[in-house]
Write a protein that holds these residues in place. Sequence first.
Motif, PDB file in Angstrom:
ATOM      1  N   ARG A 131     -21.846  66.320 -49.009  1.00  0.00           N
ATOM      2  CA  ARG A 131     -20.788  65.905 -49.930  1.00  0.00           C
ATOM      3  C   ARG A 131     -21.283  65.898 -51.386  1.00  0.00           C
ATOM      4  NH1 ARG A 131     -16.913  60.608 -49.613  1.00  0.00           N
ATOM      5  NH2 ARG A 131     -15.655  61.241 -51.386  1.00  0.00           N
ATOM      6  N   ILE A 132     -22.549  65.545 -51.574  1.00  0.00           N
ATOM      7  CA  ILE A 132     -23.104  65.555 -52.939  1.00  0.00           C
ATOM      8  C   ILE A 132     -23.062  66.981 -53.498  1.00  0.00           C
ATOM      9  CG2 ILE A 132     -25.261  65.349 -54.259  1.00  0.00           C
ATOM     10  CD1 ILE A 132     -25.962  62.878 -52.636  1.00  0.00           C
ATOM     11  N   ILE A 133     -23.436  67.933 -52.644  1.00  0.00           N
ATOM     12  CA  ILE A 133     -23.454  69.333 -53.093  1.00  0.00           C
ATOM     13  C   ILE A 133     -22.032  69.805 -53.402  1.00  0.00           C
ATOM     14  CG2 ILE A 133     -23.981  71.701 -52.364  1.00  0.00           C
ATOM     15  CD1 ILE A 133     -26.334  70.442 -50.721  1.00  0.00           C
ATOM     16  N   LYS A 134     -21.104  69.376 -52.551  1.00  0.00           N
ATOM     17  CA  LYS A 134     -19.711  69.814 -52.728  1.00  0.00           C
ATOM     18  C   LYS A 134     -19.085  69.192 -53.980  1.00  0.00           C
ATOM     19  CE  LYS A 134     -15.511  69.593 -50.082  1.00  0.00           C
ATOM     20  NZ  LYS A 134     -15.151  68.264 -49.686  1.00  0.00           N
ATOM     21  N   GLU A 135     -19.290  67.885 -54.173  1.00  0.00           N
ATOM     22  CA  GLU A 135     -18.640  67.185 -55.298  1.00  0.00           C
ATOM     23  C   GLU A 135     -19.283  67.553 -56.641  1.00  0.00           C
ATOM     24  OE1 GLU A 135     -16.289  64.375 -55.169  1.00  0.00           O
ATOM     25  OE2 GLU A 135     -15.991  64.502 -53.010  1.00  0.00           O
ATOM     26  N   ARG A 136     -20.596  67.755 -56.646  1.00  0.00           N
ATOM     27  CA  ARG A 136     -21.315  68.070 -57.897  1.00  0.00           C
ATOM     28  C   ARG A 136     -20.940  67.121 -59.013  1.00  0.00           C
ATOM     29  NH1 ARG A 136     -24.237  72.847 -58.173  1.00  0.00           N
ATOM     30  NH2 ARG A 136     -24.559  73.264 -60.365  1.00  0.00           N
ATOM     31  N   SER A 137     -20.955  65.840 -58.706  1.00  0.00           N
ATOM     32  CA  SER A 137     -20.590  64.846 -59.718  1.00  0.00           C
ATOM     33  C   SER A 137     -21.716  63.832 -59.856  1.00  0.00           C
ATOM     34  CB  SER A 137     -19.282  64.163 -59.297  1.00  0.00           C
ATOM     35  OG  SER A 137     -19.349  62.769 -59.522  1.00  0.00           O
ATOM     36  N   GLU A 138     -22.071  63.517 -61.087  1.00  0.00           N
ATOM     37  CA  GLU A 138     -23.165  62.584 -61.327  1.00  0.00           C
ATOM     38  C   GLU A 138     -22.822  61.197 -60.761  1.00  0.00           C
ATOM     39  OE1 GLU A 138     -24.140  61.658 -65.459  1.00  0.00           O
ATOM     40  OE2 GLU A 138     -26.255  61.694 -64.863  1.00  0.00           O
ATOM     41  N   ASP A 139     -21.594  60.757 -61.040  1.00  0.00           N
ATOM     42  CA  ASP A 139     -21.199  59.423 -60.563  1.00  0.00           C
ATOM     43  C   ASP A 139     -21.196  59.374 -59.039  1.00  0.00           C
ATOM     44  OD1 ASP A 139     -20.888  58.802 -63.177  1.00  0.00           O
ATOM     45  OD2 ASP A 139     -18.880  57.947 -62.987  1.00  0.00           O
ATOM     46  N   PHE A 140     -20.653  60.418 -58.424  1.00  0.00           N
ATOM     47  CA  PHE A 140     -20.617  60.412 -56.966  1.00  0.00           C
ATOM     48  C   PHE A 140     -22.033  60.337 -56.404  1.00  0.00           C
ATOM     49  CE2 PHE A 140     -20.858  62.341 -52.815  1.00  0.00           C
ATOM     50  CZ  PHE A 140     -19.934  61.568 -52.132  1.00  0.00           C
TER      51      PHE A 140
END
Length: 439
Positions: A101-110
């Motif tokens: 999910r981290i790779i998919k979202e690519r969001s610092e906050d996430f």
Amino acid sequence: MAIKVCKFGGTSMADGNVIKSVKNIIDGDMDRRFIIVSAPGKRYSGDIKVTDLLYDSYNALVSGGDFKKAFAAVKSRYVSIVKELNLDFDIDSVLEETEERIIKERSEDFTASRGEYLCARIVAGVLNAKFIDAENVIFFDENGALNGEKSYKAVAEAVKDAPRAVFPGFYGRGADGKVKTFSRGGSDISGAIVARAVHASMYENWTDVSGFLACDPRIVDSPRRIKSISYKELRELSYMGANVLHSESIFPVRRANIPINIKNTFRPGDEGTLILPTSRYTPCGNIVTGVAGKKNFTVIFIEKSLMNSEVGFIADVLNVLKKEGVPVEHIPSGIDTMSLVVESECLQGEKLNRVIEEIKQSVEPDVVRVIENIALIATVGHGMSSSVGTSSRLFSAIAAANINVKMIDQGSSEINIIVGVSNNDYEKCIKAIYREFFV
Ligand code: ASP
């Protein structure tokens, strides 16, 4: 039944053994029903907090670095925690899903939020309690500010029928539907939101210190512990640099008159510090509750004859600072004089010169002078307004230490006297004030 909401900070989550003591603390009081956790913090000095490892992982991901390697450091922390706890929890699958999910979202906050997410899932397992994802109950508005009413309602709804629940701190959902974090240390705010939502009788904030000290222990040896302090006093002190608790975290609970107890996970028997609404607070007998300060302010001193009768003078001066985007800390004034006290870092580069020039053009003062390298020291206590001679004691103590006071501001709240001294006298001045009122 009384409800206690407990927030456990990073050091209370650092490894499996500390989490076991946290379980004992929670099991020791039936009222401790709702738990908010931070991400695992440092286990020893020099260790790296999981949140920092996650920021590193995100940076590796977006800058083409070795994300897998960076995230492996995060994984190993959780794997060992679950092992130490001897917990029947499939951490490998949860970590795998999280990584995807981290790779998919690519969001610092996430990415940063996963420290709290994973920790809360594990603690929910340890306590056999309901896991409530902050993503579904804590909301921000379009401006990125907390949407309090919506969040309180959602939290209250989610805990209905749950005898115990665990929430990850630090994040919620933004107006765009994506995971969004508070600023660093923001799990304190999450805890305060839950406390307010469930009408808690107490918000316990578990850290690695036994409460607040009356002044900075790096300046005075073993200063006295503050047993109780009002919200107002804490605000004056935390703003001046005493930061055990995130400064925004007091607002949700303060509005609802919920006391906060700062407690130490490693010495649970210690009383800690009780932070009380002013209406429920009785001064502990000491005139002064605490002394705190901060270095590196700049004072812009302005003098003009008949300043007091010139309508709009102060407004014109402040407009210059507003235009330049410079926040002002204090504005002590006399009949023909005023001073602007500003954090020096807000006046860097050409800004200071620009501000001075614009003030000259705007209000044509007789004198403008800049005094740099000023430290502000706040002496705070409800007892100060009712006892005669406090300021005389304060200034005599400072004078006896041979310190020149460059600025005085007695806050209109009357619980606070702020003095400005040279940066070089900062430590000496705090010591002198502490000696006068506490020794
Ligand atoms: N884990 C986050 C941080 O390190 C938030 C928190 O601990 O409150 O800032």
